[in-house]
Scaffold this motif. Structure first.
Motif, short mmCIF file in Angstrom:
data_model
loop_
_atom_site.label_atom_id
_atom_site.label_comp_id
_atom_site.label_asym_id
_atom_site.label_seq_id
_atom_site.Cartn_x
_atom_site.Cartn_y
_atom_site.Cartn_z
N MET A 288 8.91 14.30 9.57
CA MET A 288 9.71 13.17 9.13
C MET A 288 8.83 12.13 8.45
SD MET A 288 12.26 12.73 12.43
CE MET A 288 13.37 11.61 11.57
N SER A 289 9.35 11.51 7.39
CA SER A 289 8.62 10.44 6.71
C SER A 289 8.77 9.14 7.50
CB SER A 289 9.17 10.25 5.30
OG SER A 289 10.50 9.76 5.35
N MET A 290 7.93 8.17 7.20
CA MET A 290 8.02 6.87 7.87
C MET A 290 9.35 6.19 7.57
SD MET A 290 5.36 6.70 9.65
CE MET A 290 5.48 5.02 10.21
N ASP A 291 9.89 6.43 6.37
CA ASP A 291 11.20 5.85 6.03
C ASP A 291 12.28 6.41 6.93
OD1 ASP A 291 10.12 4.31 4.04
OD2 ASP A 291 10.56 5.75 2.43
N GLU A 292 12.17 7.69 7.30
CA GLU A 292 13.17 8.30 8.18
C GLU A 292 12.99 7.83 9.62
OE1 GLU A 292 13.73 12.54 5.76
OE2 GLU A 292 12.27 12.36 7.40
N VAL A 293 11.74 7.71 10.08
CA VAL A 293 11.48 7.25 11.45
C VAL A 293 11.97 5.82 11.65
CG1 VAL A 293 9.66 6.71 13.12
CG2 VAL A 293 9.53 8.82 11.77
N PHE A 294 11.79 4.98 10.63
CA PHE A 294 12.19 3.57 10.75
C PHE A 294 13.44 3.28 9.93
CE2 PHE A 294 7.65 3.53 11.77
CZ PHE A 294 7.70 2.86 12.99
N ALA A 295 14.30 4.26 9.82
CA ALA A 295 15.57 4.09 9.09
C ALA A 295 16.54 3.27 9.93
CB ALA A 295 16.15 5.45 8.76
N ALA A 296 17.68 2.95 9.35
CA ALA A 296 18.67 2.11 10.04
C ALA A 296 19.17 2.76 11.31
CB ALA A 296 19.85 1.84 9.09
N LEU A 297 19.35 4.08 11.31
CA LEU A 297 19.92 4.75 12.49
C LEU A 297 19.02 4.64 13.72
CD1 LEU A 297 22.06 6.44 13.88
CD2 LEU A 297 21.06 8.49 12.85
N PRO A 298 17.76 5.08 13.66
CA PRO A 298 16.91 4.94 14.85
C PRO A 298 16.71 3.50 15.28
CG PRO A 298 15.61 5.70 12.97
CD PRO A 298 17.04 5.81 12.58
N LEU A 299 16.59 2.58 14.32
CA LEU A 299 16.43 1.18 14.68
C LEU A 299 17.67 0.62 15.37
CD1 LEU A 299 14.56 -0.29 11.57
CD2 LEU A 299 13.62 0.26 13.82
N ALA A 300 18.84 1.01 14.88
CA ALA A 300 20.09 0.54 15.48
C ALA A 300 20.24 1.03 16.91
CB ALA A 300 21.28 1.01 14.63
N ILE A 301 19.89 2.30 17.14
CA ILE A 301 20.00 2.87 18.49
C ILE A 301 18.98 2.24 19.43
CG2 ILE A 301 19.73 4.98 19.86
CD1 ILE A 301 20.82 6.51 17.42
N GLN A 363 21.46 17.72 10.77
CA GLN A 363 20.24 17.75 11.57
C GLN A 363 19.36 16.53 11.34
OE1 GLN A 363 19.80 20.15 13.97
NE2 GLN A 363 18.21 18.72 14.62
N LEU A 364 19.33 16.01 10.11
CA LEU A 364 18.51 14.83 9.84
C LEU A 364 18.98 13.63 10.67
CD1 LEU A 364 16.33 13.27 8.36
CD2 LEU A 364 17.96 12.91 6.47
N LEU A 365 20.29 13.40 10.68
CA LEU A 365 20.82 12.27 11.44
C LEU A 365 20.62 12.48 12.94
CD1 LEU A 365 24.13 11.34 9.58
CD2 LEU A 365 21.84 10.34 9.35
N ILE A 366 20.76 13.73 13.41
CA ILE A 366 20.54 14.00 14.83
C ILE A 366 19.08 13.73 15.19
CG2 ILE A 366 20.42 15.86 16.55
CD1 ILE A 366 22.92 17.05 15.29
#
Length: 409
Positions: A288-301, A363-366
């Motif tokens: 995963m890229s840093m953009d994906e790790v710190f995307a809105a979804l993981p931050l929101a959760i 799978q990306l969102l999961i």
């Protein structure tokens, strides 16, 4: 002659033994399993790990449960939900939720502890239509994990706060089950739904007419699971419904419900949940890229779990106590109560479960959801532990390791 040598050794290992003879053991096991899943998912065995759980056995049209992952989430987890249902019924009938004065604070706190994380999630990720279905992911508390952290702290934590956390988590589970049934149901089959209702009514009748053997309930519960699976309602709801029909009346000093809960709870805590955790916690972080790790979804959760849970529960507890709606837990300071509310942000098992329902085959969102769940849960566990360790000053602390040592042969 050996006793002076053995005693220091026993004392040295007492903290380790305390983890596995207290409430901590199931939580510690879950932590180890989650860590193992992360390691394997980011090792040369990553492809084998994925294929083990997601390789298809047959076409979906033949039977919906067509890989190991689905059998675990929709089949094996029914036992987890069945045990949750048994615990809920016992608490409602004869436990801490059996009277209005006992259940007022846990119910209000659990509702606030689900609403505020959901609102924080929506505020951060609600602008993306693909993400809105994940609003319930940070709303649940993992009982095993949270009680495990308290178990590590031992008797430093007042008994009233242990009870408060347990009852809030139980009400939280009730809310999570309702959310799954209402908001994460696919297209309904009226025929199978009617069959499910009929089978549930049969189990209620078995209770009312005094069926004394457990195996008839098991057989009919399996039929209920299949009917609910085909109805479009998530199959694990069958576990809760079946549990609510198990008799609690005592015949030989113990009720069927108590026997079932006593016999099945260890299987749920030490077999079902660890398998579920290993199958669901693995995320390919290295891919995963840093953009994906710190995307809105993981931050929101993560924000919903870590900030939303403690903010919602602690605030409503203060309001209820100040207004005289409920009493503050006995022998507990506000700092200790705050520490326990941080622990409610540990949302591992149910949050992983809901994320799979929310995002299906994306799978990306999961994976992003798993990152958020792990971050929020780890922060809640570590900071909650530190907060309680620094604020609890109860004299019974000195008995923790001696009790653990005395319980070990």
């Amino acid at each position: 002659m050996l006793e002076p040598i053995r005693s220091p050794i026993r004392r040295a290992f007492a903290p380790v033994r305390a983890l596995f003879v207290s409430d901590a053991s199931a939580g510690v096991l879950l932590i180890l399993v989650a860590a193992a899943a992360l390691v394997v998912a980011n090792s040369p065995l990553a492809e084998e790990y994925h294929d083990l759980f997601h390789a298809y056995w047959w076409p979906k049209e033949v039977f919906y449960l067509n890989n190991l992952h689905k059998w675990i989430n929709d089949g094996l987890m029914v036992l987890f939900f069945f045990v949750v249902g048994l615990e809920v019924k016992r608490e409602l009938v004869a436990g801490q939720l059996s009277s209005a004065d006992k259940r007022t604070l846990p119910i209000i706190a659990a509702v606030a502890g689900m609403a505020v994380p959901a609102l924080i999630y929506v505020a951060i990720a609600g602008g993306d239509p693909k993400l809105i279905r994940g609003w319930a992911i940070p709303a649940a508390t993992d009982i095993a994990f949270a009680m495990g952290v308290l178990g590590i702290l031992g008797s430093r934590v007042p008994a009233s706060l242990r009870l408060f956390l347990l009852t809030v988590a139980i009400v939280d589970d009730i809310g999570a089950v309702l959310v799954i049934a209402i908001f994460y149901t696919s297209e309904l089959s009226v025929m199978w739904l009617a069959i499910s209702v009929a089978i549930f009514a049969l189990m209620v009748g078995m209770n009312r007419f005094g069926v004394k053997r457990f195996w008839p309930f098991v057989l009919v519960a399996v039929a209920l699971w299949l009917a609910v699976l085909f109805s479009g309602v998530h199959a694990t709801i069958a576990g809760v419904l079946a549990a609510l029909t198990i008799p609690m009346r005592k015949t030989d000093g113990h009720s069927m419900l108590e026997k079932a809960e006593h016999g099945l709870a260890p299987w749920s805590a030490y077999f079902v949940v660890p398998i579920f955790g290993f199958a669901n916690a693995g995320v390919h972080v290295l891919e995963m890229s840093m953009d994906e790790v710190f995307a809105a979804l993981p931050l929101a959760i993560a924000a919903g779990l870590f900030l939303g849970k403690q903010l919602g529960i602690f605030t409503i507890v203060v309001i209820c106590v100040k207004l005289g709606i409920a009493r503050k837990p006995d022998n507990a300071s506000w700092m200790e109560i705050w520490g326990v509310t941080i622990l409610t942000g540990i949302g591992f098992t149910m949050s992983l479960f809901v994320s799979g329902l929310a995002f299906g085959d994306n799978q990306l969102l999961i994976d992003e959801a798993k990152i958020g769940i792990l971050l929020g849960s780890i922060m809640s566990a570590v900071i909650g532990y530190v907060a309680l360790r620094l604020t609890t000053k109860h004299p019974e602390e000195k008995h923790l390791y001696s009790e653990a040592e005395g319980s070990t042969p």
